[in-house]
Design a protein around this motif. Structure first.
Motif, PDB file in Angstrom:
ATOM      1  N   ASP A   5      -3.496 -10.059   1.997  1.00  0.00           N
ATOM      2  CA  ASP A   5      -2.056 -10.200   1.734  1.00  0.00           C
ATOM      3  C   ASP A   5      -1.272  -9.038   2.330  1.00  0.00           C
ATOM      4  OD1 ASP A   5      -2.533 -12.541   0.327  1.00  0.00           O
ATOM      5  OD2 ASP A   5      -2.550 -11.542  -1.637  1.00  0.00           O
ATOM      6  N   VAL A   6      -1.785  -7.839   2.163  1.00  0.00           N
ATOM      7  CA  VAL A   6      -1.114  -6.657   2.720  1.00  0.00           C
ATOM      8  C   VAL A   6      -1.076  -6.738   4.242  1.00  0.00           C
ATOM      9  CG1 VAL A   6      -1.209  -4.146   2.922  1.00  0.00           C
ATOM     10  CG2 VAL A   6      -1.727  -5.226   0.739  1.00  0.00           C
ATOM     11  N   ARG A   7      -2.198  -7.168   4.832  1.00  0.00           N
ATOM     12  CA  ARG A   7      -2.226  -7.340   6.300  1.00  0.00           C
ATOM     13  C   ARG A   7      -1.189  -8.354   6.746  1.00  0.00           C
ATOM     14  NH1 ARG A   7      -8.349  -7.975   7.840  1.00  0.00           N
ATOM     15  NH2 ARG A   7      -7.726 -10.095   7.458  1.00  0.00           N
ATOM     16  N   ALA A   8      -1.072  -9.452   6.019  1.00  0.00           N
ATOM     17  CA  ALA A   8      -0.097 -10.481   6.382  1.00  0.00           C
ATOM     18  C   ALA A   8       1.329  -9.946   6.272  1.00  0.00           C
ATOM     19  CB  ALA A   8      -0.276 -11.712   5.494  1.00  0.00           C
ATOM     20  N   VAL A   9       1.603  -9.222   5.196  1.00  0.00           N
ATOM     21  CA  VAL A   9       2.951  -8.655   5.016  1.00  0.00           C
ATOM     22  C   VAL A   9       3.270  -7.668   6.122  1.00  0.00           C
ATOM     23  CG1 VAL A   9       4.328  -7.150   3.528  1.00  0.00           C
ATOM     24  CG2 VAL A   9       3.057  -9.043   2.531  1.00  0.00           C
ATOM     25  N   LEU A  10       2.319  -6.785   6.441  1.00  0.00           N
ATOM     26  CA  LEU A  10       2.553  -5.815   7.512  1.00  0.00           C
ATOM     27  C   LEU A  10       2.715  -6.498   8.870  1.00  0.00           C
ATOM     28  CD1 LEU A  10       0.086  -2.976   6.495  1.00  0.00           C
ATOM     29  CD2 LEU A  10       2.575  -2.878   6.475  1.00  0.00           C
ATOM     30  N   TRP A  12       3.877  -9.580   9.477  1.00  0.00           N
ATOM     31  CA  TRP A  12       5.206 -10.196   9.519  1.00  0.00           C
ATOM     32  C   TRP A  12       6.300  -9.132   9.614  1.00  0.00           C
ATOM     33  CZ3 TRP A  12       6.445 -14.769  10.980  1.00  0.00           C
ATOM     34  CH2 TRP A  12       5.538 -15.801  10.825  1.00  0.00           C
ATOM     35  N   SER A  13       6.083  -8.016   8.947  1.00  0.00           N
ATOM     36  CA  SER A  13       7.055  -6.930   9.011  1.00  0.00           C
ATOM     37  C   SER A  13       7.184  -6.388  10.436  1.00  0.00           C
ATOM     38  CB  SER A  13       6.639  -5.819   8.054  1.00  0.00           C
ATOM     39  OG  SER A  13       7.564  -4.764   8.075  1.00  0.00           O
ATOM     40  N   VAL A  14       6.072  -6.239  11.123  1.00  0.00           N
ATOM     41  CA  VAL A  14       6.114  -5.792  12.514  1.00  0.00           C
ATOM     42  C   VAL A  14       6.906  -6.786  13.366  1.00  0.00           C
ATOM     43  CG1 VAL A  14       4.717  -5.429  14.591  1.00  0.00           C
ATOM     44  CG2 VAL A  14       3.995  -4.440  12.422  1.00  0.00           C
ATOM     45  N   LEU A  15       6.607  -8.066  13.217  1.00  0.00           N
ATOM     46  CA  LEU A  15       7.307  -9.085  14.012  1.00  0.00           C
ATOM     47  C   LEU A  15       8.805  -9.114  13.727  1.00  0.00           C
ATOM     48  CD1 LEU A  15       4.756 -12.038  13.874  1.00  0.00           C
ATOM     49  CD2 LEU A  15       5.261 -10.533  15.806  1.00  0.00           C
ATOM     50  N   ILE A  16       9.173  -9.068  12.462  1.00  0.00           N
ATOM     51  CA  ILE A  16      10.590  -9.110  12.096  1.00  0.00           C
ATOM     52  C   ILE A  16      11.315  -7.865  12.599  1.00  0.00           C
ATOM     53  CG2 ILE A  16      12.183  -9.035  10.137  1.00  0.00           C
ATOM     54  CD1 ILE A  16      10.112 -10.860   8.666  1.00  0.00           C
ATOM     55  N   ASN A  17      10.698  -6.703  12.429  1.00  0.00           N
ATOM     56  CA  ASN A  17      11.346  -5.468  12.871  1.00  0.00           C
ATOM     57  C   ASN A  17      11.491  -5.410  14.388  1.00  0.00           C
ATOM     58  OD1 ASN A  17      12.040  -3.882  10.530  1.00  0.00           O
ATOM     59  ND2 ASN A  17       9.855  -3.777  10.116  1.00  0.00           N
ATOM     60  N   PHE A  68       4.903   3.073  10.248  1.00  0.00           N
ATOM     61  CA  PHE A  68       4.808   2.521   8.901  1.00  0.00           C
ATOM     62  C   PHE A  68       4.376   1.058   8.829  1.00  0.00           C
ATOM     63  CE2 PHE A  68       7.749   6.101   8.152  1.00  0.00           C
ATOM     64  CZ  PHE A  68       6.967   6.782   7.244  1.00  0.00           C
ATOM     65  N   ASN A  69       4.366   0.352   9.949  1.00  0.00           N
ATOM     66  CA  ASN A  69       3.962  -1.052   9.933  1.00  0.00           C
ATOM     67  C   ASN A  69       2.784  -1.340  10.849  1.00  0.00           C
ATOM     68  OD1 ASN A  69       7.422  -1.867   9.702  1.00  0.00           O
ATOM     69  ND2 ASN A  69       5.956  -1.963   8.053  1.00  0.00           N
ATOM     70  N   PRO A  72      -0.681   0.918  10.110  1.00  0.00           N
ATOM     71  CA  PRO A  72      -1.433   0.427   8.946  1.00  0.00           C
ATOM     72  C   PRO A  72      -2.003  -0.975   9.157  1.00  0.00           C
ATOM     73  CG  PRO A  72       0.621   1.401   8.220  1.00  0.00           C
ATOM     74  CD  PRO A  72       0.666   1.332   9.719  1.00  0.00           C
ATOM     75  N   TRP A  73      -1.276  -1.834   9.863  1.00  0.00           N
ATOM     76  CA  TRP A  73      -1.765  -3.185  10.135  1.00  0.00           C
ATOM     77  C   TRP A  73      -3.041  -3.121  10.978  1.00  0.00           C
ATOM     78  CZ3 TRP A  73      -1.787  -6.125  14.788  1.00  0.00           C
ATOM     79  CH2 TRP A  73      -2.049  -7.491  14.602  1.00  0.00           C
ATOM     80  N   ILE A  74      -3.031  -2.276  12.009  1.00  0.00           N
ATOM     81  CA  ILE A  74      -4.213  -2.108  12.864  1.00  0.00           C
ATOM     82  C   ILE A  74      -5.365  -1.512  12.061  1.00  0.00           C
ATOM     83  CG2 ILE A  74      -5.138  -0.835  14.846  1.00  0.00           C
ATOM     84  CD1 ILE A  74      -2.355  -1.161  16.146  1.00  0.00           C
ATOM     85  N   ALA A  75      -5.053  -0.505  11.240  1.00  0.00           N
ATOM     86  CA  ALA A  75      -6.099   0.136  10.431  1.00  0.00           C
ATOM     87  C   ALA A  75      -6.744  -0.876   9.472  1.00  0.00           C
ATOM     88  CB  ALA A  75      -5.510   1.298   9.646  1.00  0.00           C
ATOM     89  N   LEU A  76      -5.957  -1.754   8.865  1.00  0.00           N
ATOM     90  CA  LEU A  76      -6.510  -2.753   7.959  1.00  0.00           C
ATOM     91  C   LEU A  76      -7.362  -3.778   8.716  1.00  0.00           C
ATOM     92  CD1 LEU A  76      -3.608  -3.354   5.448  1.00  0.00           C
ATOM     93  CD2 LEU A  76      -5.790  -2.229   5.023  1.00  0.00           C
ATOM     94  N   HIS A  77      -7.002  -4.082   9.953  1.00  0.00           N
ATOM     95  CA  HIS A  77      -7.832  -4.973  10.762  1.00  0.00           C
ATOM     96  C   HIS A  77      -9.148  -4.299  11.131  1.00  0.00           C
ATOM     97  CE1 HIS A  77      -5.806  -8.765  11.579  1.00  0.00           C
ATOM     98  NE2 HIS A  77      -4.674  -8.099  11.464  1.00  0.00           N
ATOM     99  N   ILE A  78      -9.129  -3.016  11.395  1.00  0.00           N
ATOM    100  CA  ILE A  78     -10.358  -2.302  11.734  1.00  0.00           C
ATOM    101  C   ILE A  78     -11.272  -2.238  10.511  1.00  0.00           C
ATOM    102  CG2 ILE A  78     -11.295  -0.044  12.354  1.00  0.00           C
ATOM    103  CD1 ILE A  78      -8.810   0.302  14.158  1.00  0.00           C
TER     104      ILE A  78
END
Length: 80
Positions: A5-10, A12-17, A68-69, A72-78
């Motif tokens: 869920d956190v990965r998904a939020v991050l 989408w946050s990257v895409l929106i920003n 901030f987006n 962390p998204w990359i780190a969670l994928h790793i």
């Protein structure tokens, strides 16, 4: 909230920003004179200062999105 869920939020946050950043850049590039006049009436900014200010703000916004987006998204994928 799970890691997925956190990965998904991050994500989408990257895409929106980045969409916001692209709209901002597109408006700045295509409607520069209009934006300069509008902000110049409100704040009496010289055009060179207006350009430098927007350039710095776009760079700062992009840096914040990366730190901030995106990282962390990359780190969670790793980790996963």
């Amino acid at each position: 909230m799970s890691i997925e869920d956190v990965r998904a939020v991050l994500g989408w946050s990257v895409l929106i920003n980045y969409a916001i950043l692209l709209v901002w850049f597109g408006t700045f590039a295509l409607a520069h004179d209009w934006m300069s006049r509008l902000h110049g009436e409100w704040f009496r900014l010289p055009e060179t200062y207006f350009d430098a200010l927007h350039y710095r703000l776009m760079g700062g916004f992009k840096l914040l999105v990366i730190v901030f987006n995106l990282v962390p998204w990359i780190a969670l994928h790793i980790v996963a």
